[in-house]
Design a protein around this motif. Structure first.
Motif: not given
Lengths: 231, 200
Positions: A214, A217-218, A221-222, A228-229, B169, B171-173, B176
Motif C-alpha cells: 500500500a 503504491i502511494w 502514484r505520488a 492516480v485512480d 489522499p 494517490a492512495m485512492r 492503495g
C-alpha cells in the motif's frame, strides 16, 4: 481478441525504441503489481525473506519468458475456443520444470516456498500477458514483453521482501544486520552495538505485506501522478 | 463428524484462504468495488471449490498416487491435471448453469471464467494434497475455504463502498486503500488464530 496489442508487423529482429519500451514499461508505468494488480497472491506470501523472493522472482521471469515465447510460436495453431486450456497447459508444464529443478538444486527454498511454486500457474501476470500480448505478436517481441513483466514483478517482490526481512528480523538474505542473534545474546562486545534492535514480528506476518505494498503504491502514484485512480 | 466440522470452521475462519494465506487476491481486489458483484463472485468460488476439490482428490489418489491404477508415482503431473480439471469444470459449470438457470447465470456468469485463474481454487487443491486429507475432509475443506473466501470478499466490498465518500489522499485512492484495508482485515483475522476449533 480485438484488444490484443500488436506492436508492429515488420520482419526482422531489431532493438529500437519500441522494443526498449516493451522492456521498461512494466517497470514503471505498467507495473504488474502496483498498476495492473496482477499476481498479488505470491507477492504477499513469499516476501518474508529476500532469498525466497529472489528465487520466486527468477522462477516467474523464467515462466513468463518461455510461456510468452511458446504461446507466440503456437499462436496461429491454437483454436480460439480452447485457448485458455492450451495456455494453462503451457504454463503448467513450465512450472513443473521449475518445481522439479528447485527440488533438485535448492531443496531448502523448495520446502519454504511449498505450494506457492505451483501457484505460479494461476499467477495472473503470466496468463494476462499471454492473453494480451503473446497471442498477437511474434516470438521476439513476446520474449521482450515476458522479460519486462517478469522483471517488473521481481523488482516489487524484492523491495517488499527487503522491508519485511530487514525490519522483521534484522536480516538480509538470512545474514544478521541488526538485532541480537542467539550467539550475541551473551554479553559480548558485539552485543552492545548489534543487539539494540528488536525484530518487529508483525513485519514477518502476512498483513504487513499488504501495508508495504500500500505504501509502495502511494509512493509510486505520488511520484507518477498520471497513474492516480480517478474513479 | 466432529472432525469435519472442525475442518470447516478452521478453513473458513482461522486459516481463511483470502485473509491468512492471501490467495485469490487478484480477483479479490478487482471485483470488490460493490457488494453485489462481490456476492456473485463469492458464490461462484464456493461453488467451484466444492466441485473441484473432490474431483482433484480422486485424481490425486486414484490416478497419480502410488496406490492408483498406474501403480507408479505420477505426482509430477499434478499441476497440469489439477489446472485442467479446474479449467474444464469451470467451463462445464458455466454451460450447465446457463442451460438450467438463466437467472443464476446472469448473476454468476461473468465471474465464472475469472475463477479459472483464481489462486484460491488451485491453492485449495494443493493445500488439500499437502495436508493429506481424506475424501470427506477434502469436501469439508473445500466448502469451508469457499465460505471463508466469500465472507472476506463481501466484507471488504462493504468497507470499500463506505470509504468511497471519505477524504483519502489522491494517490492512495482505490487500489492503495484496498491494500491497506485488506491488511487491517488480515490483522483482525489473526485474532482468530488463538481459537481451538476442537472446542466446538
Amino acid at each position: 481478441m480485438a484488444d490484443t496489442a500488436v506492436v508492429d508487423k515488420k520482419q526482422g529482429i531489431q532493438f529500437g525504441k519500441k522494443e526498449r519500451k516493451l522492456l521498461t514499461d512494466p517497470l514503471n508505468d505498467n507495473n504488474p503489481i502496483t498498476v495492473q494488480v496482477l499476481g498479488i497472491c505470491s507477492a504477499l506470501a513469499v516476501t518474508t525473506g529476500m532469498k525466497n523472493a529472489a528465487v520466486m522472482a527468477v522462477a516467474v521471469v523464467f515462466v513468463c519468458l518461455f510461456a510468452n515465447v511458446f504461446t507466440s510460436m503456437l499462436r496461429n495453431a491454437i483454436p480460439k475456443q480452447v485457448r485458455m486450456i492450451v495456455q494453462l497447459v503451457i504454463i503448467a508444464t513450465l512450472v513443473t520444470v521449475v518445481e522439479l529443478t528447485l527440488k533438485a538444486v535448492a531443496f531448502e527454498s523448495y520446502k519454504s516456498l511449498s505450494v506457492f511454486i505451483g501457484l505460479i500457474i494461476t499467477n495472473c501476470i503470466v496468463m494476462g500477458r499471454l492473453e494480451a500480448f503473446a497471442m498477437g505478436n511474434r516470438p521476439y517481441e513476446s520474449a521482450l514483453d515476458g522479460l519486462g513483466n517478469g522483471f517488473g514483478y521481481g523488482i516489487i517482490l524484492l523491495i517488499v521482501a527487503f522491508f519485511r526481512e530487514f525490519f522483521g528480523k534484522g536480516e538480509l538474505f538470512g545474514a544478521k544486520i541488526l538485532g541480537a542473534s542467539p550467539e550475541y545474546m551473551i554479553n559480548t562486545a558485539e552485543s552492545s552495538w548489534l543487539g539494540w534492535y528488536q525484530g518487529n514480528n508483525l513485519m514477518v506476518l502476512f498483513p504487513s505485506a499488504m501495508f508495504v505494498i500500500a505504501v509502495l503504491i502511494w509512493a509510486h502514484r505520488a511520484w507518477n501522478p498520471k497513474l492516480v485512480d480517478v474513479s | 463428524m466432529g472432525d469435519l466440522i472442525n475442518i470447516f470452521i478452521k478453513s473458513a475462519f482461522i486459516e481463511n484462504l483470502a485473509l491468512s494465506y492471501f490467495l485469490g487476491m487478484c480477483s479479490y481486489l478487482a471485483v470488490s468495488k460493490t457488494v453485489k458483484t462481490a456476492v456473485g463472485l463469492g458464490l461462484a468460488v464456493i461453488f467451484v471449490l466444492a466441485i473441484t476439490m473432490p474431483i482433484n482428490w480422486m485424481i490425486n489418489t486414484f490416478l497419480l498416487g502410488e496406490g492408483g491404477i498406474f501403480q507408479t508415482d505420477l505426482t509430477f503431473l499434478r499441476f497440469i491435471l489439477f489446472i485442467a480439471v479446474i479449467a474444464s469444470m469451470v467451463q462445464l459449470v458455466e454451460m450447465v448453469v446457463e442451460k438450467y438457470s438463466p437467472s443464476l447465470y446472469n448473476s454468476l456468469g461473468i465471474f465464472l471464467p475469472l475463477i479459472t485463474v483464481n489462486c484460491a481454487i488451485l491453492g485449495g487443491s494443493l493445500f488439500m494434497v499437502s495436508k493429506e486429507y481424506n475424501f470427506a475432509e477434502a469436501v469439508s475443506f473445500g466448502l469451508g475455504g469457499g465460505f471463508g473466501w466469500f465472507l472476506a470478499i463481501v466484507a471488504i466490498a462493504a468497507i470499500r463502498e463506505k470509504i468511497k465518500y471519505s477524504a483519502v489522499p489522491p494517490a492512495m485512492r482505490g487500489l492503495g486503500m484496498a491494500f491497506l484495508l485488506t491488511g487491517l482485515m488480515g490483522m483482525a483475522f489473526m485474532g482468530l488464530m488463538g481459537i481451538d476449533p476442537a472446542a466446538f
